[in-house]
Design a protein around this motif. Structure first.
Motif, PDB file in Angstrom:
ATOM      1  N   ARG A   1       6.756   6.571  -7.324  1.00 15.76           N
ATOM      2  CA  ARG A   1       7.752   5.391  -6.492  1.00 15.76           C
ATOM      3  C   ARG A   1       7.412   4.407  -6.548  1.00 15.76           C
ATOM      4  N   MET A   2       5.919   4.466  -6.241  1.00 13.69           N
ATOM      5  CA  MET A   2       5.263   2.939  -6.225  1.00 13.69           C
ATOM      6  C   MET A   2       3.625   3.437  -6.666  1.00 13.69           C
ATOM      7  N   ASN A   3       3.232   2.211  -7.048  1.00 10.29           N
ATOM      8  CA  ASN A   3       1.065   2.566  -7.541  1.00 10.29           C
ATOM      9  C   ASN A   3       0.784   2.553  -6.156  1.00 10.29           C
TER      10      ASN A   3
ATOM     11  N   ARG B   1      -4.245  13.390 -10.809  1.00 14.16           N
ATOM     12  CA  ARG B   1      -4.387  11.995  -9.599  1.00 14.16           C
ATOM     13  C   ARG B   1      -4.970  13.299  -8.760  1.00 14.16           C
ATOM     14  N   VAL B   2      -6.224  11.661  -8.475  1.00 14.74           N
ATOM     15  CA  VAL B   2      -7.832  11.851  -7.415  1.00 14.74           C
ATOM     16  C   VAL B   2      -7.613  10.953  -6.193  1.00 14.74           C
ATOM     17  N   GLU B   3      -6.960  11.702  -5.118  1.00 16.67           N
ATOM     18  CA  GLU B   3      -6.680  10.625  -3.939  1.00 16.67           C
ATOM     19  C   GLU B   3      -8.616   9.867  -4.216  1.00 16.67           C
ATOM     20  N   GLY B   4      -8.143   8.632  -3.698  1.00 11.91           N
ATOM     21  CA  GLY B   4      -9.867   8.321  -3.122  1.00 11.91           C
ATOM     22  C   GLY B   4     -10.572   7.471  -4.006  1.00 11.91           C
ATOM     23  N   VAL B   5     -10.544   6.078  -4.308  1.00 10.45           N
ATOM     24  CA  VAL B   5     -11.778   5.801  -5.282  1.00 10.45           C
ATOM     25  C   VAL B   5     -12.392   4.447  -4.534  1.00 10.45           C
ATOM     26  N   HIS B   6     -11.766   3.086  -5.164  1.00  8.84           N
ATOM     27  CA  HIS B   6     -12.142   2.533  -4.525  1.00  8.84           C
ATOM     28  C   HIS B   6     -11.659   1.633  -2.971  1.00  8.84           C
ATOM     29  N   GLY B   7     -10.688   1.915  -2.990  1.00  6.90           N
ATOM     30  CA  GLY B   7     -10.065   1.244  -1.642  1.00  6.90           C
ATOM     31  C   GLY B   7     -10.728   2.766  -0.380  1.00  6.90           C
TER      32      GLY B   7
ATOM     33  N   SER C   1       3.106 -17.545  -6.841  1.00  3.96           N
ATOM     34  CA  SER C   1       2.289 -16.039  -7.077  1.00  3.96           C
ATOM     35  C   SER C   1       2.463 -15.583  -7.934  1.00  3.96           C
ATOM     36  N   VAL C   2       0.924 -14.899  -8.379  1.00  2.00           N
ATOM     37  CA  VAL C   2       0.923 -14.187  -9.156  1.00  2.00           C
ATOM     38  C   VAL C   2       0.646 -12.630  -8.015  1.00  2.00           C
ATOM     39  N   VAL C   3       0.715 -11.278  -9.578  1.00  2.00           N
ATOM     40  CA  VAL C   3       1.403  -9.910  -8.882  1.00  2.00           C
ATOM     41  C   VAL C   3       0.658  -9.010  -9.738  1.00  2.00           C
ATOM     42  N   VAL C   4      -0.877  -8.126  -9.089  1.00  2.00           N
ATOM     43  CA  VAL C   4      -1.195  -7.042 -10.139  1.00  2.00           C
ATOM     44  C   VAL C   4      -0.734  -5.745  -9.148  1.00  2.00           C
ATOM     45  N   LEU C   5      -0.104  -4.758 -10.213  1.00  2.00           N
ATOM     46  CA  LEU C   5      -0.549  -3.877 -10.176  1.00  2.00           C
ATOM     47  C   LEU C   5      -1.577  -2.993 -10.542  1.00  2.00           C
ATOM     48  N   GLU C   6      -1.733  -1.927  -9.596  1.00  2.00           N
ATOM     49  CA  GLU C   6      -3.253  -0.745  -9.362  1.00  2.00           C
ATOM     50  C   GLU C   6      -2.954   0.466  -8.552  1.00  2.00           C
ATOM     51  N   SER C   7      -4.438   0.991  -8.753  1.00  2.00           N
ATOM     52  CA  SER C   7      -4.558   2.262  -8.136  1.00  2.00           C
ATOM     53  C   SER C   7      -5.423   2.757  -7.701  1.00  2.00           C
ATOM     54  N   GLU C   8      -6.328   2.036  -8.003  1.00  6.68           N
ATOM     55  CA  GLU C   8      -7.723   2.633  -7.415  1.00  6.68           C
ATOM     56  C   GLU C   8      -8.453   1.362  -6.321  1.00  6.68           C
ATOM     57  N   GLY C   9      -7.752   0.608  -6.764  1.00  9.49           N
ATOM     58  CA  GLY C   9      -8.240  -0.602  -5.327  1.00  9.49           C
ATOM     59  C   GLY C   9      -9.286  -1.352  -6.220  1.00  9.49           C
ATOM     60  N   ASN C  10      -9.960  -1.342  -7.309  1.00  9.54           N
ATOM     61  CA  ASN C  10     -10.983  -1.611  -7.462  1.00  9.54           C
ATOM     62  C   ASN C  10     -10.227  -3.378  -8.043  1.00  9.54           C
ATOM     63  N   GLY C  11      -9.003  -2.998  -8.072  1.00 15.42           N
ATOM     64  CA  GLY C  11      -7.974  -4.774  -8.207  1.00 15.42           C
ATOM     65  C   GLY C  11      -7.945  -5.235  -7.295  1.00 15.42           C
ATOM     66  N   ARG C  12      -7.224  -4.731  -5.857  1.00 13.21           N
ATOM     67  CA  ARG C  12      -8.601  -5.722  -4.855  1.00 13.21           C
ATOM     68  C   ARG C  12      -9.437  -5.967  -4.409  1.00 13.21           C
ATOM     69  N   MET C  13     -10.754  -5.213  -4.720  1.00 11.53           N
ATOM     70  CA  MET C  13     -11.413  -5.374  -4.709  1.00 11.53           C
ATOM     71  C   MET C  13     -12.018  -7.663  -5.225  1.00 11.53           C
TER      72      MET C  13
ATOM     73  N   ILE D   1       0.979  -1.249   0.164  1.00 16.08           N
ATOM     74  CA  ILE D   1       0.357   0.429   0.048  1.00 16.08           C
ATOM     75  C   ILE D   1       0.625   1.225  -0.141  1.00 16.08           C
ATOM     76  N   SER D   2       0.799   1.537  -1.242  1.00 21.11           N
ATOM     77  CA  SER D   2       1.322   3.672  -1.313  1.00 21.11           C
ATOM     78  C   SER D   2       0.405   4.693  -1.275  1.00 21.11           C
ATOM     79  N   GLY D   3       0.224   4.919  -0.032  1.00 19.29           N
ATOM     80  CA  GLY D   3      -0.949   5.761  -0.373  1.00 19.29           C
ATOM     81  C   GLY D   3      -2.255   5.421  -0.255  1.00 19.29           C
ATOM     82  N   PRO D   4      -3.771   6.628  -0.311  1.00 18.84           N
ATOM     83  CA  PRO D   4      -4.657   5.778  -0.505  1.00 18.84           C
ATOM     84  C   PRO D   4      -4.878   5.989  -1.397  1.00 18.84           C
ATOM     85  N   SER D   5      -5.698   4.793  -2.408  1.00 24.55           N
ATOM     86  CA  SER D   5      -6.189   4.808  -3.480  1.00 24.55           C
ATOM     87  C   SER D   5      -6.613   5.725  -4.251  1.00 24.55           C
ATOM     88  N   ALA D   6      -6.184   5.724  -5.314  1.00 23.99           N
ATOM     89  CA  ALA D   6      -6.012   6.926  -6.233  1.00 23.99           C
ATOM     90  C   ALA D   6      -5.982   6.130  -7.996  1.00 23.99           C
TER      91      ALA D   6
END
Lengths: 199, 239, 471
Positions: free
Chosen positions: C269-271, A181-187, C218-230, A168-173
């Motif tokens: 630096r990291m997603n 960049r917008v912070e806060g989507v699904h996570g 192990s399988v790896v998925v990089l994402e940003s929004e959290g929809n992947g985690r969901m 986890i690197s910051g809030p969802s974005a």
């Protein structure tokens, strides 16, 4: 016709008829780095997450202040007792609706990476299953100084890949609209990281 | 450095002889004798880049035999130097010590001030191949900064391709023209009188567009600026 | 099987024609210029922060080359490791076979949630599922915008990069998603509200994979929004479709790619989120995990010693963002889910049909400026592969007007005397000149003079001058 598995493998072997030599991997990139809480704090804050740094004795009072009067989801083995908080203990597993309705979630972590501002959860002590830290809209995560790695290679070396891991690197974005960049989507839309000094 | 040869390139030999004459004049002024083997023709870049590697291979072999025995081959073209240095060895015809002009001056001769005089406002377009295939970096700029009277103005988005790309300009003419339009806007924004570069192919492209616009910005190869002196100043080529 | 590879979109015109249409769309060009300019600057800053960036690139290149050189071994190890941890591995020769497998695994469910995945876009999975009565809900914001707009993706990482905020709000409005305004924050909020219920109720999720570790499974998925985690966490069943080249040999190897990929793609630096899972973990996440290993032209690509480096690609899209052609024509001109420089070398190889004119036009969609190679985190020499694939196109086409002209040119250049005669003949073109310029050339030169003047040939070539003065 052969089954798909043997056919794909046969195609791979046929494609490699020229027997390319597997190259040696040069590992001369940096393996170590600054593992300080200061750097971690700066890098986490860069993602617009809240950061607190406390001594060991100040942790519980800080958590009490942050979580006062809230309904907070926690793993069953959370190592801290914080007064004045309504705990939603994930044992038996809370239904998704309950997680979704919680004010927040409090966990520890497995490791952190200072230069990238990353915390890593592995489902170990004080972290719970993955859904726990996903559905509540506010995640408070406690990082001990001895958990901080100074580089990505050092962090991976500490982790067990057979466990379910979440970096986890910051809030969802999202940057999907005009790369803005917008912070806060699904996570969790708010991430609050509490750094605990060793002494 | 015993024997130095000039590889003029087919484009410069045929269409821009003033550039090749400038290289000769410049090197002779710096005290170097230069030879021009008359058997030279083309490095094969157009063929290779368009998908005709077999033809390119023949031309690469001729190139290697024409320039065998020279200690340095100097050429006023980043992309032809790149072709000879990076691609010819893959075609089985390497080994020729080819230098783009600015590399030769700065790295081999060790000069940045070549004693030139060019009293004009100039902007510099770094060509893609000199930048990314050869890695000439700031060498042409260092040479230009040492030219007396020259006012160097920075080209915005300088490292962006002008859209020439050899046969790309014909096969994808619309895209090439769109890239050219953006490059010309950047050139015009500088208010420069002269656009310079290390390659006549890119200058032919950008210059051709500027000429169509009647923009009044004149394309001049880097070699011609460096050859220009107070006693013998640069003058537009007569055709 | 034996059907066309859906990696290119049916009916797409060849690149020059598609580009002409795109270039006329001024809104599109503005959107693209803004977006690519922004991300280029950010990537450069993110990369400049690491002093060992070049060493990481070389390590990434070598790891991927190792994988490719021993691909069969690594695939078997991955299969064994995934199976040992309770996952089920499936193999698919082509798109149709992969789609059949996924449709069968979806079972009786009528709706599935999806994480953005290039592999599933490549095989046209959504269309195949729809034909089987299953609705695939894209949960990545940009994919959702493309799906709701009944559009095509135009970028690997940001498929809706060609749309601006006003256009997106309008697409949302027509699909019944109420946004309070057109600020990205408000649009993201509307997507969150729309998808929340889907995440909480869906029983099956479909994902791609950024990496899989052969050693550990192990399988790896990089994402940003959290929809992947969901998608990776909440449903009961997870189906992951992955190209056979997406492997790394060991867990340690990920330390390279977790540095290369985020900085190259989103310039971070990291997603925000990276998920790693190995088979099935009781009490945490899906109870069923299926991994579909996809060929679909990859082994054909692997068979070409020069072209196979395209399989190193980690889908970061840095090459798109720096490409001057992509910046002006946009992604859809490439007629494939893989646009830009990497698309120009990957798509024709996956299609693997020398007579497909659209795919054959892609290797020419480049001025060979080399900006792509410079940024590629796994050092794919895209210009080298472009010229190599052009040579394949040329040999497949046989005799054409161009090949005749090229042979003639080579014949002329092949002999200094012939070359000099041609020079003198060509210099006659100076009589076309007016005021020191030629504004209209005959024949193929007309394409040049449509937008640029041509130089007037001089009276005397350089070699004539040399002979006169130094000879």
């Amino acid at each position: 016709m052969a089954d798909a598995r043997s056919e794909v493998l046969a195609r791979v072997r046929a494609a490699l008829r020229d027997r390319p030599t597997p190259p040696e991997v040069p590992r001369d990139y940096e393996r170590t780095g600054d593992a300080s809480l200061a750097l971690l704090a700066e890098r986490v804050a860069h993602y617009r997450a809240a950061v607190h740094e406390v001594g060991p004795d100040e942790l519980v009072p800080l958590l009490a202040r942050l979580l006062a009067g809230k309904r907070i989801a926690v793993p069953a083995d959370l190592p801290w007792q914080v007064p004045g908080v309504t705990w939603l203990v994930d044992s038996p597993p809370l239904p998704v609706a309950a997680l979704d309705g919680a004010d927040g979630v409090l966990t520890g972590c497995a490791a952190a990476i200072a230069p990238t501002g990353t915390i890593v959860l592995d489902g170990g002590v004080g972290q719970g299953r993955r859904a726990l830290t996903l559905l509540p809209d506010h995640h408070v995560c406690v990082v001990r100084e001895d958990q901080v790695a100074g580089s990505v290679p050092q962090a991976l070396a500490r982790l067990d890949p057979s466990r379910p891991l979440t970096f986890i690197s910051g809030p969802s974005a999202t940057s999907d609209i005009e790369l803005d960049r917008v912070e806060g989507v699904h996570g969790p839309r708010r991430l609050e990281v509490v750094l605990v000094r060793a002494t | 450095m015993e024997r130095i040869a000039l590889f003029a390139t087919c484009l410069t030999d045929t269409l821009y002889p003033a550039t090749a004459r400038a290289v000769v004049r410049l090197l002779e002024r710096l005290g170097r004798a230069v030879e021009f083997p008359l058997d030279q023709t083309c490095c094969g870049q157009m063929h290779f880049n368009t998908g005709y590697a077999a033809h390119a291979e023949g031309l690469a072999r001729s190139f290697a035999s024409v320039f065998a025995g020279y200690d340095a081959v100097v050429t006023p073209s980043g992309s032809c130097a790149g072709m000879a240095r990076e691609v010819h060895p893959k075609l089985g015809a390497g080994g020729v010590p080819v230098y783009e002009l600015s590399e030769f001056l700065v790295d081999v001769l060790g000069v940045t001030d070549v004693g030139a005089y060019f009293p004009h406002r100039v902007t510099y377009h770094p060509t893609c191949h000199s930048l990314r295939v050869l890695g000439v970096g700031d060498k042409p700029l260092a040479l230009l900064r040492a030219v007396r009277g020259l006012e160097l103005v920075e080209l915005p988005l300088a490292e962006s391709c002008c859209g020439f790309g050899g046969t790309f300009a014909l096969k994808n003419a619309d895209t090439s023209t769109a890239m050219l339009a953006d490059k010309m806007r950047c050139v015009l924004d500088t208010g420069a009188e002269v656009l310079t570069s290390g390659d006549n192919s890119c200058l032919m492209h950008i210059g051709g567009g500027l000429s169509r616009l009647r923009a009044g910005v004149r394309p001049v190869h880097l070699a011609e600026i460096l050859a220009s002196t107070e006693e013998d100043p640069w003058a537009p080529a007569t055709r | 099987m034996g059907t066309r590879n859906p990696v290119t979109w049916l009916g797409s015109p060849a690149f020059p024609e598609a580009a002409r249409t795109a270039l006329a769309d001024t809104q599109l060009r503005r959107n693209l210029r803004n977006a690519t300019t922004t991300i280029r600057g950010r990537r450069a800053a993110a990369v400049a922060e690491l002093p060992d960036w070049e060493r990481l690139r070389r390590a990434g290149e070598a790891i991927k080359d190792r994988v490719l050189a021993e691909l069969d071994t690594h695939l078997e190890r991955l299969e064994a490791a995934v199976t040992a941890r309770g996952g089920v591995v499936h193999w698919a020769r082509d798109a149709a076979e992969a789609n059949e497998i996924v449709l069968r695994l979806v079972g009786d469910e009528r709706e599935v949630v999806k994480v953005k995945s290039m592999a599933t876009a490549e095989i046209g999975l959504n269309e195949a599922l729809a034909a089987g009565g299953v609705r695939a809900v894209e949960t990545d914001l940009a994919e959702l915008i493309v799906q709701l707009g009944d559009d095509r993706p135009s970028h690997i990482l940001v498929p809706a990069i060609h749309r601006n905020r006003a256009e997106i709000r309008e697409i949302f409005r027509r699909s019944g998603l109420a946004a309070t305004g057109d600020a990205p924050r408000e649009l993201a909020e509307a997507a969150r509200a729309h998808l929340r219920e889907k995440f909480l109720s869906c029983k099956v999720a479909i994902s791609g994979a950024n990496f899989a570790v052969a050693d550990t499974g192990s399988v790896v998925v990089l994402e940003s929004e959290g929809n992947g985690r969901m998608c990776l966490t909440l449903p009961e069943k997870l189906i992951t479709v992955m190209g056979i080249e997406k492997l790394v040999p060991t867990w340690q190897d990920l330390e390279v790619f977790l540095q290369l990929l985020p900085r190259s793609s989103t310039a971070e630096r990291m997603n925000p989120y990276t998920s790693v899972w190995t088979g099935v973990t009781p009490g945490d996440g899906p109870a069923e995990f299926h991994l579909v290993l996809l060929d679909n032209g990859r082994t054909a690509t692997l068979a070409d010693p020069t072209g196979r480096q395209a399989l190193r690609c980690i889908r970061c899209s840095a090459c798109l963002n720096v490409c001057p052609v992509y910046e002006r024509t946009g992604g859809k001109s490439y007629g494939s889910v893989y646009p830009g420089p990497i698309g120009a070398i990957l798509t024709p190889q996956l299609v693997d049909d020398p007579h497909d004119a659209q795919a054959a036009s892609l290797p020419y969609a480049s001025s060979l400026c080399g900006a792509c190679f410079e940024v590629c985190p796994v050092r794919i020499d895209i210009p080298e592969v472009l010229t190599h694939l052009r040579a394949r196109v040329v040999s497949a086409r046989g005799r054409t007007a161009e090949s005749v002209a090229m042979a003639a040119a080579a014949w002329v250049f092949g002999d200094p005397a012939r070359y000099e005669r041609a020079q003198r003949l060509g210099s006659l073109a100076r009589f076309l000149g007016r005021d020191g310029r030629i504004s209209r050339l005959p024949g193929p030169g007309a394409v040049w003079t449509a937008s640029r003047d041509a130089p007037v040939p001089p009276r005397e070539s350089f070699r004539e001058w040399w002979r006169r003065n130094r000879g």
